[in-house]
Design a protein around this motif. Sequence first.
Motif, PDB file in Angstrom:
ATOM      1  N   THR A  11       0.864  -1.177   0.000  1.00  0.00           N
ATOM      2  CA  THR A  11       0.000   0.000   0.000  1.00  0.00           C
ATOM      3  C   THR A  11       0.905   1.234   0.000  1.00  0.00           C
ATOM      4  N   LEU A  57       2.852  -4.944   3.110  1.00  0.00           N
ATOM      5  CA  LEU A  57       2.049  -5.488   4.210  1.00  0.00           C
ATOM      6  C   LEU A  57       2.212  -6.998   4.304  1.00  0.00           C
ATOM      7  N   SER A  81      -0.160  -9.258  11.695  1.00  0.00           N
ATOM      8  CA  SER A  81       0.885 -10.031  11.011  1.00  0.00           C
ATOM      9  C   SER A  81       0.548 -10.327   9.553  1.00  0.00           C
ATOM     10  N   GLY A  82      -0.683 -10.026   9.127  1.00  0.00           N
ATOM     11  CA  GLY A  82      -1.027 -10.184   7.718  1.00  0.00           C
ATOM     12  C   GLY A  82      -1.903 -11.391   7.414  1.00  0.00           C
ATOM     13  N   SER A  91      -5.234 -11.905   7.905  1.00  0.00           N
ATOM     14  CA  SER A  91      -6.515 -11.576   7.246  1.00  0.00           C
ATOM     15  C   SER A  91      -6.306 -11.155   5.804  1.00  0.00           C
ATOM     16  N   LEU A  92      -5.341 -10.278   5.599  1.00  0.00           N
ATOM     17  CA  LEU A  92      -5.127  -9.788   4.233  1.00  0.00           C
ATOM     18  C   LEU A  92      -4.737 -10.938   3.307  1.00  0.00           C
ATOM     19  N   PRO A  96      -9.059  -4.368   0.522  1.00  0.00           N
ATOM     20  CA  PRO A  96      -9.456  -2.982   0.255  1.00  0.00           C
ATOM     21  C   PRO A  96      -8.753  -2.446  -0.995  1.00  0.00           C
ATOM     22  N   GLU A 145      -7.147   0.144  -1.697  1.00  0.00           N
ATOM     23  CA  GLU A 145      -5.828   0.787  -1.607  1.00  0.00           C
ATOM     24  C   GLU A 145      -4.676  -0.226  -1.486  1.00  0.00           C
ATOM     25  N   VAL A 146      -5.011  -1.496  -1.388  1.00  0.00           N
ATOM     26  CA  VAL A 146      -3.955  -2.518  -1.263  1.00  0.00           C
ATOM     27  C   VAL A 146      -3.697  -3.154  -2.627  1.00  0.00           C
TER      28      VAL A 146
HETATM   29  N1  LIG Z   1      -6.531  -1.063   3.990  1.00  0.00           N
HETATM   30  C1  LIG Z   1      -5.322  -1.057   4.528  1.00  0.00           C
HETATM   31  N2  LIG Z   1      -4.454  -0.066   4.257  1.00  0.00           N
HETATM   32  C2  LIG Z   1      -3.234  -0.034   4.816  1.00  0.00           C
HETATM   33  N3  LIG Z   1      -2.778  -0.965   5.662  1.00  0.00           N
HETATM   34  C3  LIG Z   1      -3.587  -1.964   5.975  1.00  0.00           C
HETATM   35  C4  LIG Z   1      -4.905  -2.074   5.429  1.00  0.00           C
HETATM   36  N4  LIG Z   1      -5.491  -3.177   5.938  1.00  0.00           N
HETATM   37  C5  LIG Z   1      -4.578  -3.742   6.766  1.00  0.00           C
HETATM   38  N5  LIG Z   1      -3.441  -3.024   6.793  1.00  0.00           N
HETATM   39  C6  LIG Z   1      -2.217  -3.333   7.549  1.00  0.00           C
HETATM   40  O1  LIG Z   1      -1.703  -4.571   7.062  1.00  0.00           O
HETATM   41  C7  LIG Z   1      -1.153  -5.328   8.133  1.00  0.00           C
HETATM   42  C8  LIG Z   1      -1.766  -6.719   8.127  1.00  0.00           C
HETATM   43  O2  LIG Z   1      -3.154  -6.637   8.428  1.00  0.00           O
HETATM   44  P1  LIG Z   1      -4.086  -7.915   8.661  1.00  0.00           P
HETATM   45  O3  LIG Z   1      -5.462  -7.419   8.923  1.00  0.00           O
HETATM   46  O4  LIG Z   1      -3.882  -8.882   7.574  1.00  0.00           O
HETATM   47  O5  LIG Z   1      -3.465  -8.503   9.997  1.00  0.00           O
HETATM   48  P2  LIG Z   1      -3.941  -9.739  10.873  1.00  0.00           P
HETATM   49  O6  LIG Z   1      -2.742 -10.582  11.084  1.00  0.00           O
HETATM   50  O7  LIG Z   1      -5.116 -10.400  10.270  1.00  0.00           O
HETATM   51  O8  LIG Z   1      -4.308  -9.045  12.224  1.00  0.00           O
HETATM   52  P3  LIG Z   1      -5.696  -9.018  13.034  1.00  0.00           P
HETATM   53  O9  LIG Z   1      -5.704 -10.296  13.813  1.00  0.00           O
HETATM   54  O10 LIG Z   1      -5.538  -7.811  13.905  1.00  0.00           O
HETATM   55  O11 LIG Z   1      -6.780  -8.894  12.020  1.00  0.00           O
HETATM   56  C9  LIG Z   1      -1.410  -4.547   9.389  1.00  0.00           C
HETATM   57  O12 LIG Z   1      -0.240  -3.874   9.744  1.00  0.00           O
HETATM   58  C10 LIG Z   1      -2.484  -3.563   9.016  1.00  0.00           C
HETATM   59  O13 LIG Z   1      -2.372  -2.369   9.744  1.00  0.00           O
END
Ligand SMILES: Nc1ncnc2c1ncn2[C@@H]1O[C@H](COP(=O)(O)OP(=O)(O)OP(=O)(O)O)[C@@H](O)[C@H]1O
Length: 284
Positions: free
Chosen positions: A14, A23, A45-46, A48-49, A59, A61-62
């Motif tokens: 992003t 990310l 840690s990433g 969900s993404l 989203p 923007e990613v």
């Molecule tokens: N739309 C976005 N724009 C910018 N950064 C993002 C966006 N969505 C997530 N991030 C960042 O990407 C990183 C990974 O997010 P993710 O949601 O995958 O983490 P996660 O391991 O699933 O954590 P959680 O358990 O808190 O959901 C995080 O640092 C988060 O801040």
Amino acid sequence: MMMSIQLENLTLQTQRGKVIETLVKDVSLSLPRGKILGIVGESGSGKSLTVKSMMGIVPKEVRVAYDRLELEGKPLLDYDRLPMAMIFQDPMTSLNPLRKIGYHLEEIIDRFSPGLSAGERMEKMIDMLNKVGISNPEQRLNQYPFEFSGGMRQRILIAMALLAEPRILIADEPTTALDVTIQAQILALIKGLQESLGLTVIIVSHDFGVIAGLCDQVMVMRSGQVVEEGTVEDIFTNPLHPYTQELLRAARLDGKWGPQSLSVYPSGPLVAVSETHSVRKELE
Ligand SMILES: Nc1ncnc2c1ncn2[C@@H]1O[C@H](COP(=O)(O)OP(=O)(O)OP(=O)(O)O)[C@@H](O)[C@H]1O
């Protein structure tokens, strides 16, 4: 062996101002049909993404890049026809509070099994509610989301996901919002459905207890990267990366996982057997 999911070198970036932020970096996974993969790691840690990018729901923007993403041996070309469905942490945000449960289920049936008669639709809904362990389904169809407990709402979401007839189910922290007894029930439901329907499952969690009780394979993520992966035995009996060891230690201190309880769900609440004596119950 035919892989259910094959992902190579997923990278997500992003832009913040002029700076490009990575990310998720070079995440690869391959999962045979009918297996359960757990993705574990701390918040941010990433996890969900990573799974959202497979569903095509990151989203805007990613920026998503990968070398290969194949489902059941075919490149993913059409997100409308995914053999994959997803359930989320908070069932309430996925349900319209103003619509009855029957409405939610019919919407999915109309989309994925169009052309059924009213009777057939009803039969399908009732059958699915039975499958996910909701009693009195006829009556429940006429109720609103607020009339259900958190655990029951999660069952509804699982029913909705399964009505899309997926072969791959992705669950993003499906039990985090639930109390520990209900968590165990929902995990047992997911496991039961995986076995009876032959589903491939990816479950995202920050809880090693959840992973230990459910998964065949484990992927440990930190700061957008995989730090260790292996079978559940590899990770739990011989963790090699200090971060995995740290997470396991934290999980043990939390009382949710102990070396002897590899194949069971997190233990239940403390129950007093006398004035001075309490015992931790095992949940099924
Ligand atoms: N739309 C976005 N724009 C910018 N950064 C993002 C966006 N969505 C997530 N991030 C960042 O990407 C990183 C990974 O997010 P993710 O949601 O995958 O983490 P996660 O391991 O699933 O954590 P959680 O358990 O808190 O959901 C995080 O640092 C988060 O801040």
